[in-house]
Design a protein around this motif. Structure first.
Motif, PDB file in Angstrom:
ATOM      1  N   GLY A  96      -1.675  40.947  26.092  1.00 26.50           N
ATOM      2  CA  GLY A  96      -0.991  42.029  25.397  1.00 26.50           C
ATOM      3  C   GLY A  96       0.496  42.111  25.680  1.00 26.50           C
ATOM      4  O   GLY A  96       1.193  42.920  25.071  1.00 26.50           O
ATOM      5  N   SER A  97       1.014  41.280  26.579  1.00 29.41           N
ATOM      6  CA  SER A  97       2.447  41.347  26.880  1.00 29.41           C
ATOM      7  C   SER A  97       3.273  40.451  25.963  1.00 29.41           C
ATOM      8  O   SER A  97       4.493  40.590  25.873  1.00 29.41           O
ATOM      9  CB  SER A  97       2.713  40.974  28.338  1.00 29.41           C
ATOM     10  OG  SER A  97       2.315  39.644  28.589  1.00 29.41           O
ATOM     11  N   GLY A  98       2.609  39.523  25.243  1.00 29.17           N
ATOM     12  CA  GLY A  98       3.307  38.636  24.322  1.00 29.17           C
ATOM     13  C   GLY A  98       3.376  39.236  22.929  1.00 29.17           C
ATOM     14  O   GLY A  98       2.718  40.228  22.618  1.00 29.17           O
ATOM     15  N   THR A 147      11.624  25.125  17.473  1.00 30.10           N
ATOM     16  CA  THR A 147      12.410  25.131  18.700  1.00 30.10           C
ATOM     17  C   THR A 147      11.717  26.022  19.729  1.00 30.10           C
ATOM     18  O   THR A 147      10.876  26.845  19.381  1.00 30.10           O
ATOM     19  CB  THR A 147      13.855  25.618  18.441  1.00 30.10           C
ATOM     20  OG1 THR A 147      14.639  25.374  19.623  1.00 30.10           O
ATOM     21  CG2 THR A 147      13.903  27.104  18.110  1.00 30.10           C
ATOM     22  N   THR A 148      12.068  25.828  20.975  1.00 32.68           N
ATOM     23  CA  THR A 148      11.591  26.703  22.042  1.00 32.68           C
ATOM     24  C   THR A 148      12.800  27.372  22.669  1.00 32.68           C
ATOM     25  O   THR A 148      13.931  26.908  22.519  1.00 32.68           O
ATOM     26  CB  THR A 148      10.807  25.924  23.128  1.00 32.68           C
ATOM     27  OG1 THR A 148      11.649  24.911  23.666  1.00 32.68           O
ATOM     28  CG2 THR A 148       9.556  25.293  22.541  1.00 32.68           C
ATOM     29  N   PHE A 149      12.542  28.462  23.378  1.00 33.53           N
ATOM     30  CA  PHE A 149      13.641  29.143  24.044  1.00 33.53           C
ATOM     31  C   PHE A 149      13.152  29.748  25.356  1.00 33.53           C
ATOM     32  O   PHE A 149      11.971  30.041  25.545  1.00 33.53           O
ATOM     33  CB  PHE A 149      14.254  30.225  23.149  1.00 33.53           C
ATOM     34  CG  PHE A 149      13.298  31.319  22.755  1.00 33.53           C
ATOM     35  CD1 PHE A 149      13.170  32.479  23.515  1.00 33.53           C
ATOM     36  CD2 PHE A 149      12.522  31.187  21.622  1.00 33.53           C
ATOM     37  CE1 PHE A 149      12.297  33.484  23.153  1.00 33.53           C
ATOM     38  CE2 PHE A 149      11.645  32.187  21.240  1.00 33.53           C
ATOM     39  CZ  PHE A 149      11.520  33.345  22.010  1.00 33.53           C
ATOM     40  N   TYR A 154      12.404  35.961  28.636  1.00 30.69           N
ATOM     41  CA  TYR A 154      11.325  35.623  27.700  1.00 30.69           C
ATOM     42  C   TYR A 154      11.316  34.129  27.450  1.00 30.69           C
ATOM     43  O   TYR A 154      12.355  33.479  27.447  1.00 30.69           O
ATOM     44  CB  TYR A 154      11.511  36.347  26.361  1.00 30.69           C
ATOM     45  CG  TYR A 154      11.362  37.838  26.476  1.00 30.69           C
ATOM     46  CD1 TYR A 154      10.111  38.431  26.375  1.00 30.69           C
ATOM     47  CD2 TYR A 154      12.462  38.649  26.703  1.00 30.69           C
ATOM     48  CE1 TYR A 154       9.961  39.810  26.506  1.00 30.69           C
ATOM     49  CE2 TYR A 154      12.328  40.021  26.828  1.00 30.69           C
ATOM     50  CZ  TYR A 154      11.077  40.597  26.725  1.00 30.69           C
ATOM     51  OH  TYR A 154      10.932  41.947  26.857  1.00 30.69           O
ATOM     52  N   ILE A 155      10.111  33.605  27.224  1.00 34.03           N
ATOM     53  CA  ILE A 155       9.950  32.202  26.861  1.00 34.03           C
ATOM     54  C   ILE A 155       9.068  32.164  25.614  1.00 34.03           C
ATOM     55  O   ILE A 155       8.127  32.954  25.482  1.00 34.03           O
ATOM     56  CB  ILE A 155       9.332  31.378  28.010  1.00 34.03           C
ATOM     57  CG1 ILE A 155       9.337  29.886  27.678  1.00 34.03           C
ATOM     58  CG2 ILE A 155       7.950  31.878  28.388  1.00 34.03           C
ATOM     59  CD1 ILE A 155       8.994  28.996  28.865  1.00 34.03           C
ATOM     60  N   GLY A 156       9.409  31.287  24.676  1.00 34.50           N
ATOM     61  CA  GLY A 156       8.608  31.233  23.467  1.00 34.50           C
ATOM     62  C   GLY A 156       8.978  30.099  22.551  1.00 34.50           C
ATOM     63  O   GLY A 156       9.787  29.234  22.891  1.00 34.50           O
ATOM     64  N   SER A 157       8.357  30.125  21.381  1.00 34.01           N
ATOM     65  CA  SER A 157       8.581  29.105  20.354  1.00 34.01           C
ATOM     66  C   SER A 157       8.825  29.767  19.008  1.00 34.01           C
ATOM     67  O   SER A 157       8.262  30.829  18.720  1.00 34.01           O
ATOM     68  CB  SER A 157       7.363  28.191  20.216  1.00 34.01           C
ATOM     69  OG  SER A 157       7.182  27.424  21.373  1.00 34.01           O
ATOM     70  N   ILE A 158       9.653  29.119  18.212  1.00 37.98           N
ATOM     71  CA  ILE A 158       9.874  29.530  16.833  1.00 37.98           C
ATOM     72  C   ILE A 158       9.498  28.328  15.981  1.00 37.98           C
ATOM     73  O   ILE A 158      10.067  27.247  16.137  1.00 37.98           O
ATOM     74  CB  ILE A 158      11.338  29.933  16.577  1.00 37.98           C
ATOM     75  CG1 ILE A 158      11.778  31.002  17.568  1.00 37.98           C
ATOM     76  CG2 ILE A 158      11.494  30.427  15.130  1.00 37.98           C
ATOM     77  CD1 ILE A 158      13.252  31.321  17.531  1.00 37.98           C
ATOM     78  N   TYR A 175       6.216  34.702  21.665  1.00 40.63           N
ATOM     79  CA  TYR A 175       6.916  34.715  22.949  1.00 40.63           C
ATOM     80  C   TYR A 175       6.304  35.752  23.878  1.00 40.63           C
ATOM     81  O   TYR A 175       5.557  36.627  23.464  1.00 40.63           O
ATOM     82  CB  TYR A 175       8.409  34.952  22.762  1.00 40.63           C
ATOM     83  CG  TYR A 175       8.778  36.338  22.249  1.00 40.63           C
ATOM     84  CD1 TYR A 175       9.346  37.258  23.110  1.00 40.63           C
ATOM     85  CD2 TYR A 175       8.574  36.701  20.936  1.00 40.63           C
ATOM     86  CE1 TYR A 175       9.695  38.524  22.650  1.00 40.63           C
ATOM     87  CE2 TYR A 175       8.925  37.941  20.474  1.00 40.63           C
ATOM     88  CZ  TYR A 175       9.486  38.866  21.333  1.00 40.63           C
ATOM     89  OH  TYR A 175       9.833  40.110  20.892  1.00 40.63           O
ATOM     90  N   ALA A 176       6.627  35.591  25.154  1.00 42.18           N
ATOM     91  CA  ALA A 176       6.105  36.482  26.183  1.00 42.18           C
ATOM     92  C   ALA A 176       7.104  36.549  27.337  1.00 42.18           C
ATOM     93  O   ALA A 176       7.948  35.649  27.483  1.00 42.18           O
ATOM     94  CB  ALA A 176       4.758  35.993  26.688  1.00 42.18           C
ATOM     95  N   PRO A 177       6.991  37.597  28.157  1.00 37.85           N
ATOM     96  CA  PRO A 177       7.865  37.661  29.338  1.00 37.85           C
ATOM     97  C   PRO A 177       7.650  36.442  30.242  1.00 37.85           C
ATOM     98  O   PRO A 177       6.521  36.000  30.437  1.00 37.85           O
ATOM     99  CB  PRO A 177       7.409  38.939  30.040  1.00 37.85           C
ATOM    100  CG  PRO A 177       6.776  39.764  28.973  1.00 37.85           C
ATOM    101  CD  PRO A 177       6.139  38.767  28.031  1.00 37.85           C
ATOM    102  N   THR A 178       8.741  35.917  30.770  1.00 40.88           N
ATOM    103  CA  THR A 178       8.701  34.717  31.605  1.00 40.88           C
ATOM    104  C   THR A 178       7.734  34.879  32.776  1.00 40.88           C
ATOM    105  O   THR A 178       7.007  33.941  33.119  1.00 40.88           O
ATOM    106  CB  THR A 178      10.114  34.391  32.123  1.00 40.88           C
ATOM    107  OG1 THR A 178      10.983  34.264  31.003  1.00 40.88           O
ATOM    108  CG2 THR A 178      10.136  33.091  32.913  1.00 40.88           C
ATOM    109  N   GLN A 179       7.671  36.063  33.370  1.00 45.06           N
ATOM    110  CA  GLN A 179       6.829  36.235  34.569  1.00 45.06           C
ATOM    111  C   GLN A 179       5.342  36.123  34.289  1.00 45.06           C
ATOM    112  O   GLN A 179       4.559  35.911  35.218  1.00 45.06           O
ATOM    113  CB  GLN A 179       7.139  37.566  35.277  1.00 45.06           C
ATOM    114  CG  GLN A 179       6.645  38.809  34.570  1.00 45.06           C
ATOM    115  CD  GLN A 179       7.737  39.510  33.794  1.00 45.06           C
ATOM    116  OE1 GLN A 179       8.782  38.954  33.512  1.00 45.06           O
ATOM    117  NE2 GLN A 179       7.482  40.758  33.442  1.00 45.06           N
TER     118      GLN A 179
END
Length: 181
Positions: A96-98, A147-149, A154-158, A175-179
Motif C-alpha cells: 500500500g505504500s507504492g 525509464t527508471t528513476f 522514491y524509486i520507480g519506472s515509467i 513507484y514506491a518509497p526507497t525504504q
C-alpha cells in the motif's frame, strides 16, 4: 458528409441504448481526424461525455477502417476513466505504500492510486502531489522509451503503454518509497 455516427451504451438499468448523431452534432474531431490522417489507431486523451445527464470522463480507443488502402471510417470503443481509477486503487504495491499513475499521451491523468480527485487534470499541474518530475514523464511519452528513476526518496519506472499500432502511447508510472523497495 456521408458520415454515420451511432453510439451504443448501457443506461443505469443496464439496457442497451442507441444514440444516432445528426450532422449538426458537434464532436471532438481528433477521434475521427487522427486515424484518418495517420491511418493508424489512436488512444484519445480523456474528455467529458454527457450521458444520461451526467458528465463522465472517458477515453477512446479508435482504429481506422481501411479498404484497398483507402480510409473508409473508424471503429471506436470508449472507456470510462473511472475504470482505470478503480484498477489503480485495487493494486497493492509494496503493502500500500507504492503508487500507480496513468498519464495520457497529452499529459492528462487517467488514473492514480488513492482518492486524489486528479483524473482528467494535467499531470504537469499536480506532479508535485506525486513527488514526480513532469519532464521525465513527458520524455517517456515523446520518446516511447521506458525509464527508471531513483531520487533518493522514491524509486520507480515509467513505461509507455502502447495499444495496437497507435502513435499515442500513454505512460504507466509505478513507484514506491526507497525504504520499502
Amino acid at each position: 458528409t456521408g458520415r454515420l455516427r451511432i453510439y451504443w451504451y448501457r443506461d443505469a438499468s443496464g439496457t442497451l441504448v442507441r444514440k444516432i448523431y445528426d450532422e449538426s452534432s458537434s464532436d471532438p474531431g481528433s477521434y475521427y481526424d487522427l486515424p484518418k490522417k495517420t491511418l493508424k489507431g489512436s488512444v484519445i486523451d480523456p474528455y467529458l461525455e454527457t450521458m444520461q445527464g451526467t458528465p463522465v470522463l472517458m477515453a477512446s480507443l479508435v482504429t481506422p477502417i481501411i479498404r484497398d488502402g483507402t480510409f473508409n471510417g473508424i471503429v471506436a470503443v470508449d472507456v470510462a476513466i473511472e475504470d482505470i481509477e478503480e484498477i489503480a486503487d485495487t493494486l497493492d504495491i509494496y503493502g500500500g505504500s507504492g503508487r500507480l499513475v496513468v498519464v495520457s499521451n497529452g499529459g492528462l491523468i487517467a488514473g492514480a492510486t488513492g482518492d486524489l480527485d486528479v483524473a482528467g487534470k494535467p499531470f504537469s499541474e499536480v506532479a508535485g502531489e506525486f513527488n514526480l518530475d513532469p519532464d521525465l514523464v513527458s520524455k517517456v511519452l515523446s520518446s516511447g522509451e521506458a525509464t527508471t528513476f531513483d531520487d533518493g526518496h522514491y524509486i520507480g519506472s515509467i513505461v509507455p503503454v502502447q495499444v495496437g499500432d497507435t502513435d499515442t502511447p500513454w505512460a504507466a508510472i509505478v513507484y514506491a518509497p526507497t525504504q520499502v523497495v
